[in-house]
Write an enzyme that holds these catalytic residues in place. Sequence first.
Site, PDB file in Angstrom:
ATOM      1  N   LYS A 159      -2.257  -1.544  -3.815  1.00 37.10           N
ATOM      2  CA  LYS A 159      -3.134  -0.381  -3.746  1.00 37.10           C
ATOM      3  C   LYS A 159      -2.336   0.896  -3.867  1.00 37.10           C
ATOM      4  O   LYS A 159      -1.305   0.986  -3.207  1.00 37.10           O
ATOM      5  CB  LYS A 159      -3.861  -0.448  -2.389  1.00 37.10           C
ATOM      6  CG  LYS A 159      -4.778   0.684  -2.089  1.00 37.10           C
ATOM      7  CD  LYS A 159      -5.267   0.553  -0.681  1.00 37.10           C
ATOM      8  CE  LYS A 159      -6.036   1.814  -0.358  1.00 37.10           C
ATOM      9  NZ  LYS A 159      -6.324   1.944   1.021  1.00 37.10           N
ATOM     10  N   LYS A 205       0.845  -1.194   0.000  1.00 34.77           N
ATOM     11  CA  LYS A 205       0.000   0.000   0.000  1.00 34.77           C
ATOM     12  C   LYS A 205       0.880   1.243   0.000  1.00 34.77           C
ATOM     13  O   LYS A 205       1.729   1.413   0.878  1.00 34.77           O
ATOM     14  CB  LYS A 205      -0.906  -0.025   1.234  1.00 34.77           C
ATOM     15  CG  LYS A 205      -1.752   1.219   1.378  1.00 34.77           C
ATOM     16  CD  LYS A 205      -2.752   1.098   2.495  1.00 34.77           C
ATOM     17  CE  LYS A 205      -3.479   2.405   2.711  1.00 34.77           C
ATOM     18  NZ  LYS A 205      -4.502   2.321   3.751  1.00 34.77           N
TER      19      LYS A 205
HETATM   20  C1  PBG Z   1      -7.345   3.137   5.913  1.00 31.59           C
HETATM   21  C2  PBG Z   1      -7.641   3.049   4.454  1.00 31.59           C
HETATM   22  C3  PBG Z   1      -7.541   4.056   3.484  1.00 31.59           C
HETATM   23  C4  PBG Z   1      -8.026   3.505   2.301  1.00 31.59           C
HETATM   24  C5  PBG Z   1      -8.349   2.178   2.574  1.00 31.59           C
HETATM   25  N1  PBG Z   1      -8.077   1.928   3.912  1.00 31.59           N
HETATM   26  C6  PBG Z   1      -7.149   5.465   3.611  1.00 31.59           C
HETATM   27  C7  PBG Z   1      -5.740   5.828   3.830  1.00 31.59           C
HETATM   28  O1  PBG Z   1      -4.845   4.986   3.932  1.00 31.59           O
HETATM   29  O2  PBG Z   1      -5.514   7.027   3.964  1.00 31.59           O
HETATM   30  C8  PBG Z   1      -8.169   4.209   0.986  1.00 31.59           C
HETATM   31  C9  PBG Z   1      -9.225   3.664   0.092  1.00 31.59           C
HETATM   32  C10 PBG Z   1      -9.620   4.573  -1.029  1.00 31.59           C
HETATM   33  O3  PBG Z   1      -9.021   5.635  -1.276  1.00 31.59           O
HETATM   34  O4  PBG Z   1     -10.564   4.191  -1.724  1.00 31.59           O
HETATM   35  N2  PBG Z   1      -6.011   3.263   6.244  1.00 31.59           N
END
Ligand code: PBG
Length: 324
Positions: free
Chosen positions: A245, A192
């Site tokens: 992601k 991520k």
């Molecule tokens: C929680 C999380 C996030 C997303 C998924 N889980 C936000 C972030 O990391 O700031 C983003 C999902 C999206 O943008 O659709 N940490």
Amino acid sequence: MIIRPRRLRKNKVIRDMAAETRLSPSMLVYPIFIREGKGIVEDIPAMPGQKRYSPDTFPRALEELEKTGVRSVLLFGIPEHKDECGSEAYNENGVVQQALREGKKYFPDICFIADVCMCEYTSHGHCGVLKGESVDNDPTLELLARTALSQAQAGADIVAPSDMMDGRVAAIRAKLDCAGMEDTLIFSYAVKYASAFYGPFREAAGSAPSFGDRKSYQMDPRNVREGVREAMLDIDEGADMIMVKPGLPYLDVLRAVSEISCVPVGAYCVSGEYSMIKAAAANGWLDEKRIIAETAVCLARGGADIIVTYFAPEMARMMKEGEL
Ligand code: PBG
């Protein structure tokens, strides 16, 4: 000319026969936002077409979703009260835990995935507890594990840690197993990135950090090898599935990770990707349906076995109707 590649593109039947990528609604996961309260179904301005539900209205969303053929949902919680250590995340009556119980009651065949993270629950908006200005990795692990356990006990089939702390898959696995929840799967957001594509999500979930950014725990967009390393670590720690992601901007990472992975790989087409397409389509600049179809194809071609996307209902409908 002996070889004419165009012969394989002659008509739809031949193109379909020769297609290297095939899609099915079974690969789709639909993210849903649950906020505290009663009788709530509200629009999310930055994500046109997406809504926030309260636990009691959430089954209505599932009823609609089932008709499209999507079988899996990913839940995010928006609590009423936030504190330093995000205690609502692991409250057994927290907003996601309530939604899981409601959802499971009416839709036992839907696969419920619960996002495990602290950022929607902490007053400072970071994904764990703080030591000074920085997220303290090891004490955060216990809170994440508690969160995952409470979600599993409320009915989550799969828990999905998205916090990017080191060692969290092992910590969650140990906690689940100790409590007899050894059949709960872990779908880890292994790879991520610290991405600006999460912008609309942070509005939807009210989870933007109140100071600084997430660059000391989420990954640097410049790195691919590091993504492979994160994937291998999470698989070693017991992840049943892993995720890359964001989605489309990171297809090279998805390809690299899917080549080394011995577990199913997901791609998360995130909020920013969704909102960009919606905004362009609303202006008449893009053909929305064709873009949605192409997005699904590209993610699958890039190596995704599973696609997490706010377009899941539309994609499933198009797949059923043979348009995709
Ligand atoms: C929680 C999380 C996030 C997303 C998924 N889980 C936000 C972030 O990391 O700031 C983003 C999902 C999206 O943008 O659709 N940490």
